[in-house]
Design a protein around this motif. Structure first.
Motif, PDB file in Angstrom:
ATOM      1  N   THR A 418       0.854  -1.181   0.000  1.00 30.30           N
ATOM      2  CA  THR A 418       0.000   0.000   0.000  1.00 30.30           C
ATOM      3  C   THR A 418       0.893   1.234   0.000  1.00 30.30           C
ATOM      4  O   THR A 418       1.760   1.376   0.875  1.00 30.30           O
ATOM      5  N   LEU A 419       0.697   2.085  -0.994  1.00 35.93           N
ATOM      6  CA  LEU A 419       1.520   3.277  -1.158  1.00 35.93           C
ATOM      7  C   LEU A 419       0.683   4.515  -0.843  1.00 35.93           C
ATOM      8  O   LEU A 419      -0.475   4.610  -1.240  1.00 35.93           O
ATOM      9  N   GLU A 420       1.302   5.451  -0.150  1.00 38.15           N
ATOM     10  CA  GLU A 420       0.635   6.703   0.197  1.00 38.15           C
ATOM     11  C   GLU A 420       1.410   7.874  -0.391  1.00 38.15           C
ATOM     12  O   GLU A 420       2.648   7.824  -0.521  1.00 38.15           O
ATOM     13  N   ASN A 421       0.669   8.925  -0.746  1.00 36.44           N
ATOM     14  CA  ASN A 421       1.329  10.147  -1.191  1.00 36.44           C
ATOM     15  C   ASN A 421       2.232  10.678  -0.082  1.00 36.44           C
ATOM     16  O   ASN A 421       2.030  10.423   1.102  1.00 36.44           O
ATOM     17  N   ASN A 422       3.256  11.420  -0.490  1.00 35.00           N
ATOM     18  CA  ASN A 422       4.208  12.028   0.440  1.00 35.00           C
ATOM     19  C   ASN A 422       5.097  10.989   1.110  1.00 35.00           C
ATOM     20  O   ASN A 422       5.649  11.247   2.186  1.00 35.00           O
ATOM     21  N   ASN A 423       5.221   9.814   0.480  1.00 35.59           N
ATOM     22  CA  ASN A 423       6.090   8.764   1.007  1.00 35.59           C
ATOM     23  C   ASN A 423       6.994   8.212  -0.096  1.00 35.59           C
ATOM     24  O   ASN A 423       6.661   8.284  -1.285  1.00 35.59           O
ATOM     25  N   ILE A 424       8.118   7.648   0.346  1.00 35.95           N
ATOM     26  CA  ILE A 424       9.114   7.045  -0.543  1.00 35.95           C
ATOM     27  C   ILE A 424       9.317   5.606  -0.090  1.00 35.95           C
ATOM     28  O   ILE A 424       9.418   5.333   1.118  1.00 35.95           O
ATOM     29  N   TYR A 425       9.369   4.681  -1.045  1.00 37.36           N
ATOM     30  CA  TYR A 425       9.451   3.253  -0.724  1.00 37.36           C
ATOM     31  C   TYR A 425      10.549   2.581  -1.553  1.00 37.36           C
ATOM     32  O   TYR A 425      10.733   2.908  -2.731  1.00 37.36           O
ATOM     33  N   THR A 426      11.239   1.638  -0.922  1.00 37.62           N
ATOM     34  CA  THR A 426      12.233   0.826  -1.624  1.00 37.62           C
ATOM     35  C   THR A 426      11.953  -0.654  -1.356  1.00 37.62           C
ATOM     36  O   THR A 426      11.761  -1.050  -0.196  1.00 37.62           O
ATOM     37  N   VAL A 427      11.929  -1.448  -2.433  1.00 41.59           N
ATOM     38  CA  VAL A 427      11.787  -2.900  -2.353  1.00 41.59           C
ATOM     39  C   VAL A 427      13.032  -3.513  -2.978  1.00 41.59           C
ATOM     40  O   VAL A 427      13.402  -3.158  -4.107  1.00 41.59           O
ATOM     41  N   ILE A 428      13.676  -4.422  -2.258  1.00 39.99           N
ATOM     42  CA  ILE A 428      14.875  -5.093  -2.776  1.00 39.99           C
ATOM     43  C   ILE A 428      14.616  -6.594  -2.820  1.00 39.99           C
ATOM     44  O   ILE A 428      14.307  -7.219  -1.798  1.00 39.99           O
ATOM     45  N   ALA A 429      14.717  -7.176  -4.013  1.00 35.97           N
ATOM     46  CA  ALA A 429      14.614  -8.636  -4.149  1.00 35.97           C
ATOM     47  C   ALA A 429      15.909  -9.262  -3.644  1.00 35.97           C
ATOM     48  O   ALA A 429      17.008  -8.807  -3.980  1.00 35.97           O
ATOM     49  N   ARG A 430      15.799 -10.330  -2.857  1.00 38.27           N
ATOM     50  CA  ARG A 430      16.980 -10.955  -2.251  1.00 38.27           C
ATOM     51  C   ARG A 430      16.842 -12.466  -2.259  1.00 38.27           C
ATOM     52  O   ARG A 430      15.749 -13.020  -2.429  1.00 38.27           O
ATOM     53  N   ASP A 431      17.976 -13.137  -2.043  1.00 35.99           N
ATOM     54  CA  ASP A 431      17.990 -14.585  -1.859  1.00 35.99           C
ATOM     55  C   ASP A 431      17.485 -14.963  -0.463  1.00 35.99           C
ATOM     56  O   ASP A 431      17.367 -14.123   0.435  1.00 35.99           O
ATOM     57  N   ASN A 432      17.251 -16.249  -0.284  1.00 38.53           N
ATOM     58  CA  ASN A 432      16.961 -16.786   1.033  1.00 38.53           C
ATOM     59  C   ASN A 432      18.246 -16.815   1.862  1.00 38.53           C
ATOM     60  O   ASN A 432      19.358 -16.701   1.323  1.00 38.53           O
ATOM     61  N   VAL A 433      18.115 -16.956   3.167  1.00 37.00           N
ATOM     62  CA  VAL A 433      19.297 -17.106   4.017  1.00 37.00           C
ATOM     63  C   VAL A 433      20.128 -18.288   3.529  1.00 37.00           C
ATOM     64  O   VAL A 433      19.600 -19.389   3.314  1.00 37.00           O
ATOM     65  N   GLY A 434      21.415 -18.071   3.317  1.00 37.44           N
ATOM     66  CA  GLY A 434      22.297 -19.099   2.791  1.00 37.44           C
ATOM     67  C   GLY A 434      22.376 -19.106   1.283  1.00 37.44           C
ATOM     68  O   GLY A 434      23.282 -19.703   0.706  1.00 37.44           O
ATOM     69  N   GLY A 435      21.422 -18.476   0.614  1.00 44.53           N
ATOM     70  CA  GLY A 435      21.441 -18.393  -0.846  1.00 44.53           C
ATOM     71  C   GLY A 435      20.322 -19.180  -1.503  1.00 44.53           C
ATOM     72  O   GLY A 435      19.780 -20.137  -0.934  1.00 44.53           O
ATOM     73  N   GLY A 436      19.957 -18.758  -2.704  1.00 48.09           N
ATOM     74  CA  GLY A 436      18.953 -19.479  -3.481  1.00 48.09           C
ATOM     75  C   GLY A 436      17.534 -19.191  -3.049  1.00 48.09           C
ATOM     76  O   GLY A 436      17.234 -18.211  -2.366  1.00 48.09           O
ATOM     77  N   VAL A 437      16.643 -20.103  -3.464  1.00 49.75           N
ATOM     78  CA  VAL A 437      15.208 -19.937  -3.217  1.00 49.75           C
ATOM     79  C   VAL A 437      14.839 -20.482  -1.834  1.00 49.75           C
ATOM     80  O   VAL A 437      15.605 -21.281  -1.261  1.00 49.75           O
TER      81      VAL A 437
END
Length: 449
Positions: A418-437
Motif C-alpha cells: 500500500t503506497l501513500e502520497n508524500n512517502n518514498i518506498y524501496t523494495v529489494i529482491a533478495r535470496d533466502n538465508v544461505g542463498g537461493g530460493v
C-alpha cells in the motif's frame, strides 16, 4: 564637429536605414523593449512543474531547488501558469495570472510554501549593471520550515557575536536589491536574536558586475541545517550547501551466506561506523562529512578478512545506500544515490534486483489480484544489481510480482503493498538465508517506519 556636419551625418544615416528604390520617405523602427524573467521552484513537497507562458510551455520539468535560465521577452503583459506534474497528469497549482512585465527589468518568480499553500513571490529589479567594483544582491526567505532569521554578510571568519545582522527576514520577506563591493564574504544565518549559526556558507568570492539573487530554501537532504541557499545567475541556480558539507550513508547486508559484519571507515577499527549487521538487515542513515573514504567490511569483532575493501567518494548534499551484494565468495558493494524528498501529490517506489541467484527477471507492478498471464511486465530483463529508479505513482494498493525473464510463474509475490502520497518506498529482491530460493524482499524507507 560642426552642427552642420552633424546634421548631414544624421540625415545620411536616416536615408541609409529608411530609403528604398521606390519611395524617398523614411522611417525609424525603434527596437522592441525587452524584459527578463526567471522562475524558481522553492516548494519543498511539490512535484516537478511546467511553466506556461501565454498557454505555451516555456519551462519543462523544473525540479525543487532549481531555477530556469533568465529568459528574455518583449516587454508586455503575459499570462503565467505553473502546472504540477502528478501521476494522473498536469494540474495547475499557480495561475493563470497576468503579469505586466516592464522594459529593462529582471523578474524573479519564486513558487514557494508547501503544495497546499503554494504561491508566487515576484522579485523585481533593474537589469542595469552595478557600478564598477560592485555586485547587486537580493535575498528571499523561501523556506517555510524556517522561522524568522538573522542573516550576516561579513568578511570570512569575522566574529558575529557583537555584530548587528545585515538583514532580518521572516518567511516570504526579501532584501531589496543592494549594491555591495565585490570581494570575499561569508554568509551566516541564525534564528532571529540568537548567535548560534544554523547555516554557514563558508568563504565565498562574489564577483563584480553580477546580479546575484539568493533564495533560502528548505534543506530536504543531509545535514542539520534547515536551509540551503540557491545562488541564481543567468544560467539557473547553484546550491550553496552548509559549510559542514554533510552527506548521508546507510548500509544493507544482502550477501545471503555472509556472517554478520562491521563496517569500518579509513581503518578506524576502534570506532566502526556500524557493528553486527546481519543478513538481511540494514542501518539507519549515518551523517558524514563529504569526502573520499576507504570502507572495509569485516566479520563482526574482527579486523580481517576485509570481505569488501572499497574506496568511496561521497558528495555534499547526497544520500547513499551501500548494498553488500552477491555471495560471500564474490561479495561486492553496490552504491546507489537515494532520493529523500517526499512529494505531496505522489508516492515514489524503487525496486532493486539484489538476488544473485535469480538471473534476469521481469517485474510487475499491478493492481491487486491481477492475472499477469495476459499482462506485459513493467520492466523486462532486469539484471542483478539493476533497479527501476524512483517511480512516480498514484497512492493506492498494488501487487509486486517478480518472475524469471519470459516466465509468468512468480518467483516473488504477489507481494501486496500500500503506497501513500508524500512517502518514498524501496523494495529489494533478495535470496533466502544461505542463498537461493525461496526468494524474499527487503522493505526499506517508509515501508520500514
Amino acid at each position: 564637429m560642426s552642427i552642420k556636419k552633424l546634421l548631414l551625418l544624421f540625415t545620411s544615416m536616416l536615408l541609409f536605414v529608411g530609403c528604398d528604390d521606390d519611395d524617398d520617405s523614411f522611417a525609424l523602427i525603434p527596437p522592441t523593449p525587452k524584459t527578463t524573467i526567471q522562475v524558481v521552484h522553492a516548494s519543498q513537497d511539490s512535484p516537478l512543474v511546467n511553466v506556461q507562458v501565454n498557454a505555451s510551455t516555456a519551462i519543462s520539468e523544473l525540479d525543487f531547488a532549481k531555477a530556469s535560465e533568465r529568459i528574455e521577452l518583449d516587454a508586455a503583459t503575459y499570462s503565467i501558469q505553473v502546472d504540477g506534474l502528478t501521476p494522473s497528469g498536469p494540474v495547475a497549482v499557480i495561475g493563470p495570472v497576468d503579469l505586466d512585465l516592464a522594459a529593462n527589468q529582471l523578474y524573479t518568480v519564486v513558487a514557494l510554501d508547501e503544495t497546499a499553500n503554494i504561491e508566487p513571490i515576484i522579485l523585481t529589479q533593474s537589469e542595469a549593471a552595478p557600478a564598477a567594483g560592485q555586485f547587486t544582491l537580493q535575498v528571499l526567505h523561501a523556506a517555510s520550515n524556517a522561522p524568522t532569521v538573522d542573516i550576516y554578510l561579513t568578511a570570512p571568519g569575522e566574529d558575529i557575536s557583537s555584530l548587528v545582522p545585515t538583514v532580518t527576514l521572516a518567511f516570504k520577506d526579501s532584501l531589496s536589491p543592494t549594491d555591495i563591493a565585490a570581494g570575499d564574504y561569508q554568509i551566516r544565518i541564525t534564528a532571529t536574536g540568537a548567535k548560534d549559526v544554523v547555516y554557514d556558507s563558508g568563504a565565498l568570492t562574489l564577483t563584480e558586475g553580477a546580479l546575484l539573487n539568493l533564495v533560502a530554501v528548505t534543506n530536504t537532504g543531509p545535514g542539520t541545517s534547515p536551509v540551503n541557499l540557491l545562488a541564481l545567475s543567468a544560467d539557473g541556480a547553484a546550491t550553496l550547501y552548509d559549510a559542514a558539507k554533510a552527506t548521508d550513508l546507510r548500509v544493507f547486508h544482502l550477501s545471503p551466506d555472509a556472517p554478520a559484519v562491521d563496517v569500518v571507515a579509513n581503518d578506524d577499527f576502534a570506532n566502526p561506523l556500524l557493528t553486527n549487521v546481519a543478513f538481511p538487515e540494514f542501518s539507519d542513515y549515518l551523517t558524514l562529512a563529504a569526502d573520499d573514504y576507504n570502507v572495509k567490511v569485516v566479520p563482526t569483532g574482527a579486523s580481517t578478512p576485509a570481505v569488501i575493501d572499497a574506496d568511496v567518494s561521497l558528495t555534499t548534499g547526497i544520500s547513499y545506500s551501500v548494498l553488500a551484494v552477491n555471495t560471500l565468495a564474490n561479495i561486492e558493494p553496490l552504491i546507489l544515490e537515494d532520493n529523500r524528498r517526499s512529494i505531496s501529490t505522489e508516492s515514489q517506489l524503487r525496486i532493486i534486483h539484489g538476488s544473485p541467484s535469480a538471473g534476469l527477471v521481469d517485474l510487475y507492478l499491478v493492481p491487486p489480484a491481477t492475472d499477469i498471464s495476459m499482462v506485459d511486465p513493467n520492466f523486462s530483463g532486469v539484471d542483478f544489481k539493476q533497479d527501476t529508479g524512483y517511480l512516480s505513482l498514484a497512492a493506492g494498493d498494488y501487487d509486486v510480482i517478480v518472475t524469471a525473464q519470459g516466465s509468468k510463474t512468480p518467483a516473488i509475490g504477489p507481494a501486496a503493498i500500500t503506497l501513500e502520497n508524500n512517502n518514498i518506498y524501496t523494495v529489494i529482491a533478495r535470496d533466502n538465508v544461505g542463498g537461493g530460493v525461496p526468494l524474499g524482499v527487503v522493505l526499506a524507507d517508509d515501508f520500514a517506519n
